[in-house]
Design a protein around this motif. Structure first.
Motif, PDB file in Angstrom:
ATOM      1  N   VAL A 194      -1.910  52.160  -6.839  1.00 26.84           N
ATOM      2  CA  VAL A 194      -1.875  50.681  -7.351  1.00 26.84           C
ATOM      3  C   VAL A 194      -0.067  50.627  -7.171  1.00 26.84           C
ATOM      4  CG1 VAL A 194      -1.626  49.066  -9.118  1.00 26.84           C
ATOM      5  CG2 VAL A 194      -3.589  50.684  -9.169  1.00 26.84           C
ATOM      6  N   CYS A 216       3.035  47.801  -7.304  1.00 32.66           N
ATOM      7  CA  CYS A 216       3.115  46.393  -7.769  1.00 32.66           C
ATOM      8  C   CYS A 216       4.575  46.136  -7.372  1.00 32.66           C
ATOM      9  CB  CYS A 216       3.421  46.610  -9.466  1.00 32.66           C
ATOM     10  SG  CYS A 216       1.934  46.901 -10.356  1.00 32.66           S
ATOM     11  N   LYS A 217       4.753  44.734  -7.114  1.00 30.55           N
ATOM     12  CA  LYS A 217       6.125  44.099  -6.625  1.00 30.55           C
ATOM     13  C   LYS A 217       6.625  43.496  -8.082  1.00 30.55           C
ATOM     14  CE  LYS A 217       7.958  40.549  -4.120  1.00 30.55           C
ATOM     15  NZ  LYS A 217       7.617  39.241  -3.212  1.00 30.55           N
ATOM     16  N   ASN A 218       7.816  43.798  -8.472  1.00 32.46           N
ATOM     17  CA  ASN A 218       8.345  43.382  -9.605  1.00 32.46           C
ATOM     18  C   ASN A 218       7.306  43.028 -10.912  1.00 32.46           C
ATOM     19  OD1 ASN A 218      10.827  42.939  -8.468  1.00 32.46           O
ATOM     20  ND2 ASN A 218      10.102  40.908  -7.559  1.00 32.46           N
ATOM     21  N   GLY A 219       6.472  44.204 -11.196  1.00 38.12           N
ATOM     22  CA  GLY A 219       5.551  44.101 -12.097  1.00 38.12           C
ATOM     23  C   GLY A 219       4.269  43.568 -11.662  1.00 38.12           C
ATOM     24  N   GLN A 220       3.897  42.937 -10.618  1.00 29.44           N
ATOM     25  CA  GLN A 220       2.795  42.421 -10.100  1.00 29.44           C
ATOM     26  C   GLN A 220       1.921  43.003  -9.119  1.00 29.44           C
ATOM     27  OE1 GLN A 220       2.938  38.327  -9.389  1.00 29.44           O
ATOM     28  NE2 GLN A 220       0.895  37.883  -9.499  1.00 29.44           N
ATOM     29  N   ASP A 221       0.758  43.321  -9.648  1.00 28.88           N
ATOM     30  CA  ASP A 221      -0.063  44.041  -8.573  1.00 28.88           C
ATOM     31  C   ASP A 221      -0.208  43.546  -7.448  1.00 28.88           C
ATOM     32  OD1 ASP A 221      -2.245  45.305  -7.301  1.00 28.88           O
ATOM     33  OD2 ASP A 221      -3.473  45.807  -8.931  1.00 28.88           O
ATOM     34  N   ILE A 222       0.037  44.115  -6.137  1.00 31.73           N
ATOM     35  CA  ILE A 222       0.121  43.258  -4.709  1.00 31.73           C
ATOM     36  C   ILE A 222      -1.353  43.049  -4.321  1.00 31.73           C
ATOM     37  CG2 ILE A 222       2.103  44.543  -3.905  1.00 31.73           C
ATOM     38  CD1 ILE A 222       0.157  46.569  -2.243  1.00 31.73           C
ATOM     39  N   THR A 244       2.535  41.759   1.215  1.00 30.74           N
ATOM     40  CA  THR A 244       3.510  41.091   0.354  1.00 30.74           C
ATOM     41  C   THR A 244       4.887  41.210   0.913  1.00 30.74           C
ATOM     42  OG1 THR A 244       1.972  41.470  -1.243  1.00 30.74           O
ATOM     43  CG2 THR A 244       4.058  41.064  -1.846  1.00 30.74           C
ATOM     44  N   GLN A 261       6.879  49.174  -7.242  1.00 30.60           N
ATOM     45  CA  GLN A 261       6.590  50.451  -8.214  1.00 30.60           C
ATOM     46  C   GLN A 261       4.945  51.047  -7.685  1.00 30.60           C
ATOM     47  OE1 GLN A 261       5.704  49.441 -12.193  1.00 30.60           O
ATOM     48  NE2 GLN A 261       6.279  51.308 -12.815  1.00 30.60           N
TER      49      GLN A 261
END
Length: 89
Positions: A56, A58-64, A72, A81
């Motif tokens: 998984v 994430c970009k700034n806490g949001q799943d890509i 993205t 992350q």
């Protein structure tokens, strides 16, 4: 530069660094640059051209997967992350 947060299970590829900085334009570019020196790491993250199902990102806490996937965009202010799922029973 964007910051890539490296999970402990992958830090052997970064000399135990938990954060690395990359100048990239997309998640795909970040992951490819991160894994370019290690075929083993690349195989851990990707199956062909796609991310493995247990990875998984994430970009700034949001799943890509809820954004534009590997396409993205990433700017210098972003934090990426990698979360590697752990299975067991």
């Amino acid at each position: 530069m964007a910051v890539l947060m490296v999970p402990s299970s992958l830090r052997r590829y970064t000399n135990q660094q938990s954060r690395i900085t990359l100048s990239v334009g997309s998640i795909e570019e970040a992951l490819r640059r991160f894994s370019e020196d290690s075929g083993e790491l690349r195989n851990h993250l990707f199956s062909g051209q796609a991310l493995r199902k247990f990875i998984v990102v994430c970009k700034n806490g949001q799943d890509i997967r809820l954004l534009d996937g590997l396409q993205t965009s990433v700017t210098d202010a972003d934090e990426v992350q990698i979360i590697a799922s752990v299975a067991g029973g």
